[in-house]
Scaffold this motif. Sequence first.
Motif, short mmCIF file in Angstrom:
data_model
loop_
_atom_site.label_atom_id
_atom_site.label_comp_id
_atom_site.label_asym_id
_atom_site.label_seq_id
_atom_site.Cartn_x
_atom_site.Cartn_y
_atom_site.Cartn_z
N UNK A 197 -2.67 -8.37 -2.55
CA UNK A 197 -2.92 -7.78 -1.24
C UNK A 197 -3.74 -6.49 -1.38
N UNK A 198 -3.37 -5.65 -2.35
CA UNK A 198 -4.13 -4.41 -2.55
C UNK A 198 -5.55 -4.72 -2.98
N UNK A 199 -5.72 -5.74 -3.81
CA UNK A 199 -7.05 -6.06 -4.31
C UNK A 199 -8.01 -6.47 -3.22
N UNK A 200 -7.55 -7.26 -2.25
CA UNK A 200 -8.46 -7.71 -1.20
C UNK A 200 -8.42 -6.83 0.04
N UNK A 201 -7.36 -6.00 0.14
CA UNK A 201 -7.31 -5.05 1.25
C UNK A 201 -6.58 -5.53 2.48
N UNK A 202 -6.00 -6.71 2.47
CA UNK A 202 -5.28 -7.24 3.62
C UNK A 202 -4.39 -8.39 3.18
N UNK A 203 -3.50 -8.81 4.09
CA UNK A 203 -2.59 -9.92 3.82
C UNK A 203 -2.86 -11.07 4.78
N UNK A 204 -2.78 -12.28 4.26
CA UNK A 204 -2.83 -13.50 5.07
C UNK A 204 -1.57 -14.28 4.72
N UNK A 205 -0.67 -14.45 5.71
CA UNK A 205 0.65 -14.98 5.39
C UNK A 205 1.14 -15.87 6.54
N UNK A 206 1.47 -17.13 6.25
CA UNK A 206 2.06 -17.97 7.29
C UNK A 206 3.33 -17.33 7.83
N UNK A 207 3.49 -17.36 9.14
CA UNK A 207 4.66 -16.76 9.75
C UNK A 207 5.93 -17.47 9.29
N UNK A 208 6.94 -16.67 8.94
CA UNK A 208 8.24 -17.22 8.58
C UNK A 208 9.11 -17.44 9.82
N UNK A 209 8.60 -17.00 10.98
CA UNK A 209 9.38 -17.10 12.20
C UNK A 209 8.83 -18.14 13.20
N UNK A 253 -4.45 3.69 6.41
CA UNK A 253 -4.20 4.48 5.21
C UNK A 253 -4.26 5.97 5.47
N UNK A 254 -3.38 6.70 4.77
CA UNK A 254 -3.37 8.16 4.80
C UNK A 254 -4.42 8.69 3.81
N UNK A 255 -4.66 10.00 3.78
CA UNK A 255 -5.61 10.53 2.80
C UNK A 255 -5.27 10.20 1.36
N UNK A 256 -3.98 10.00 1.05
CA UNK A 256 -3.58 9.67 -0.32
C UNK A 256 -3.75 8.20 -0.64
N UNK A 257 -4.09 7.38 0.36
CA UNK A 257 -4.26 5.96 0.14
C UNK A 257 -3.01 5.14 0.37
N UNK A 258 -1.94 5.79 0.83
CA UNK A 258 -0.72 5.04 1.15
C UNK A 258 -0.75 4.60 2.61
N UNK A 259 -0.09 3.48 2.88
CA UNK A 259 -0.04 2.95 4.24
C UNK A 259 0.86 3.81 5.11
N UNK A 274 0.82 -1.20 0.00
CA UNK A 274 0.00 0.00 0.00
C UNK A 274 0.86 1.26 0.00
N UNK A 275 1.91 1.23 -0.80
CA UNK A 275 2.72 2.40 -1.07
C UNK A 275 2.74 2.62 -2.58
N UNK A 276 2.94 3.88 -2.98
CA UNK A 276 3.04 4.16 -4.41
C UNK A 276 4.28 3.45 -4.96
N UNK A 299 -8.21 9.26 5.91
CA UNK A 299 -8.42 8.52 4.66
C UNK A 299 -9.87 8.66 4.21
N UNK A 300 -10.04 8.89 2.90
CA UNK A 300 -11.37 9.05 2.33
C UNK A 300 -11.77 10.50 2.14
N UNK A 301 -11.02 11.42 2.77
CA UNK A 301 -11.39 12.83 2.68
C UNK A 301 -11.16 13.39 1.29
N UNK A 302 -10.21 12.80 0.55
CA UNK A 302 -9.90 13.34 -0.78
C UNK A 302 -10.57 12.59 -1.90
N UNK A 303 -11.26 11.51 -1.57
CA UNK A 303 -12.07 10.84 -2.58
C UNK A 303 -11.35 9.84 -3.42
#
Length: 265
Positions: free
Chosen positions: A185-197, A209-215, A151-153, A255-259
């Motif tokens: 991940x962006x398409x569904x809005x979240x991540x599901x990932x087996x722990x590597x640790x 998310x920020x107003x620009x949509x970045x995490x 969720x970053x540009x 987030x959401x204020x800028x549309x």
Amino acid sequence: MTDTNDRYRAPALDKGLDILELLAGIEGGLTQAEIAKALGRSPNEFYRMLERLARRGYVARVEGDRYALTLKMFGMAQFHAPTRRLASLATPLLRDLAERTRQANQLVVFDRGNAVVIAQQEAPGYWGISIRVGSHINLFDTGSGNVLLAFSSPERRLAMVAENSDTGAPARAIPAELEARFEIVRGRGYEVKPSAQTVGVTNLSAPVLSPSGEAIAAVTIPYLPLVDGEAAPSPEEATKALVETTAELSRFAGYGAEGETFASE
């Protein structure tokens, strides 16, 4: 612009700030001569200042003789008042999320190449996975790291990866398989990932998310199946509660204020 009525001028500090402000708006960096020309000064005036800024990690040499801004100031800002405010606002929501899911959770931000835990809630029962506040976790093989990158540009993502390399080298291409994962991940809005640790743990992660949509942060539940008879929501139910929590935090962040957001393009 210089204030002629300023009685407390600090020319060396002004020179350094001029460089940082100039580079902040330039893609790919500038040479010493180009910096001098843009600021209307002699190139020799900037040699020592650039060397000090590079030594302190505010700028880095790229492509040989060019200077570019690093993410150090961004990382510093993460631990300034806005981040403390975010952690403060998040605390009651994270506590409620822990109660709803019967699982621990943590709030994570990006800082100078790593994902860093800035707040966490213990599981309300006997069992749970917790990580100390201040811990650095991997950017690439954790749910939090993947969400921060996804969720970053594209430009910011490359800069984050370059910062993670800790080499001062220019941003390098992200492997195609990772980019494909980020798209999912962006398409569904979240991540599901087996722990590597930790064996048996599944990381459920969603972005704030920020107003620009970045995490600006990620919230992760290290989901641990409970087999001692304690009632607990399923992973799907826990994910639903997680997404509701991060949506509320995103509203706090504006987030959401800028549309429009880059993620929906």
